[in-house]
Design an enzyme around this catalytic site. Sequence first.
Site, PDB file in Angstrom:
ATOM      1  CG  HIS A  95      -0.152   0.059   2.511  1.00 55.24           C
ATOM      2  ND1 HIS A  95       0.316  -1.069   3.163  1.00 55.24           N
ATOM      3  CD2 HIS A  95       0.298   1.118   3.223  1.00 55.24           C
ATOM      4  CE1 HIS A  95       1.005  -0.698   4.224  1.00 55.24           C
ATOM      5  NE2 HIS A  95       1.021   0.616   4.290  1.00 55.24           N
ATOM      6  CD  GLU A 107       3.117   6.210   7.178  1.00 57.29           C
ATOM      7  OE1 GLU A 107       3.353   4.997   7.302  1.00 57.29           O
ATOM      8  OE2 GLU A 107       2.143   6.753   7.724  1.00 57.29           O
ATOM      9  CB  THR A 200       2.938   3.907  10.145  1.00 63.77           C
ATOM     10  OG1 THR A 200       2.215   3.524   8.959  1.00 63.77           O
ATOM     11  CG2 THR A 200       4.385   3.481  10.048  1.00 63.77           C
TER      12      THR A 200
HETATM   13  C1  LIG Z   1      -4.045  -7.526  13.751  1.00 64.13           C
HETATM   14  C2  LIG Z   1      -4.378  -6.859  12.425  1.00 64.13           C
HETATM   15  C3  LIG Z   1      -3.312  -5.853  12.067  1.00 64.13           C
HETATM   16  C4  LIG Z   1      -3.512  -5.271  10.657  1.00 64.13           C
HETATM   17  C5  LIG Z   1      -2.298  -4.453  10.314  1.00 64.13           C
HETATM   18  C6  LIG Z   1      -2.471  -3.764   8.974  1.00 64.13           C
HETATM   19  C7  LIG Z   1      -1.286  -2.863   8.696  1.00 64.13           C
HETATM   20  C8  LIG Z   1      -0.217  -3.334   7.936  1.00 64.13           C
HETATM   21  C9  LIG Z   1       0.871  -2.485   7.663  1.00 64.13           C
HETATM   22  C10 LIG Z   1       0.878  -1.181   8.166  1.00 64.13           C
HETATM   23  S1  LIG Z   1       2.248  -0.106   7.830  1.00 64.13           S
HETATM   24  N1  LIG Z   1       1.717   1.315   7.379  1.00 64.13           N
HETATM   25  O1  LIG Z   1       2.974   0.038   9.093  1.00 64.13           O
HETATM   26  O2  LIG Z   1       3.006  -0.747   6.758  1.00 64.13           O
HETATM   27  C11 LIG Z   1      -0.178  -0.708   8.905  1.00 64.13           C
HETATM   28  C12 LIG Z   1      -1.269  -1.559   9.190  1.00 64.13           C
HETATM   29 ZN   LIG Z   2       2.072   1.808   5.501  1.00 66.87          ZN
END
Ligand SMILES: CCCCCCc1ccc(S(N)(=O)=O)cc1
Ligand SMILES: [Zn+2]
Length: 262
Positions: A95, A107, A200
């Site tokens: 993403h 970020e 994050t």
């Molecule tokens: C127990 C369910 C957890 C879902 C976690 C979903 C999620 C994955 C990656 C990131 S990121 N922005 O740190 O890559 C954020 C959220």
């Molecule tokens: Zn992310």
Amino acid sequence: MTGNQWGYGKDDGPSAWNTNYPVADGDRQSPIDILPHQARHDPNLGPIVLNYDRCTSINIANNGHSVVVEFEDSDDRSVIQGGPLDNPYRLKQFHFHWGGKGCHGSEHTVEGNSYASELHLVHWNAVKFKTFGEAASTSDGLAVLGIFLETGDEHRWLHMITDALYTVKFKGSVTDFKGFNPKCLLPSSLHYWTYLGSLTTPPLHESVIWIVVKEPMIVSEKQLGKFRTLVFTGEEEDERTRMENNFRPPQLLKGRTVRSSN
Ligand SMILES: CCCCCCc1ccc(S(N)(=O)=O)cc1
Ligand SMILES: [Zn+2]
């Protein structure tokens, strides 16, 4: 903030997340500002190895926070290994985070400088955990590869993503997205910084081994603009809130060490 709804607005944004997610004030939160001269060069840090050749993308979706491409993760068909990782980690999804017109949206920052956007390739340790959810809520269960996006010339492959964005304009929309290999998005060098951090976005679990690639991928302003045609809101809602500035600002390092591959 009723229930566990969170966002990037004035009332439900990053400064309010600690209300429902107290770990937001924890000791290993992400993102961070990276200071290259204070990063410890670690000669034991080997190269990152990506085996994505048999990856199987499934769909592209708007989850109300970002645009996400999900992968089949029932076996080790697409994994990241090497570098700081003790096991292979399975690709689950990728993403993006981005800014508004002209301003920045990454970020992680580097010496206080942010990039236009940041791509996150999310992997989980299927050797130690049975499910992604379990890995995502346990220390070092996830490995996220972060790639900065900088504006410049058009990216020759990013159109595969941006051409599909109109099909997932609204929160909750999902469309088929088969045969995409994210290896085509990576910069030529995979030299990186690595540190122990967190998701994050809520639930902000402190479960992530971060691997932030030093070399940005170059995309055009026009390609980046297409991400801003998405909206945070659902088709049935009357307001149309443009999806932009969906990034969390840098968090305190709290004594952590950032290591650097060569
Ligand atoms: C127990 C369910 C957890 C879902 C976690 C979903 C999620 C994955 C990656 C990131 S990121 N922005 O740190 O890559 C954020 C959220
Ligand atoms: Zn992310």
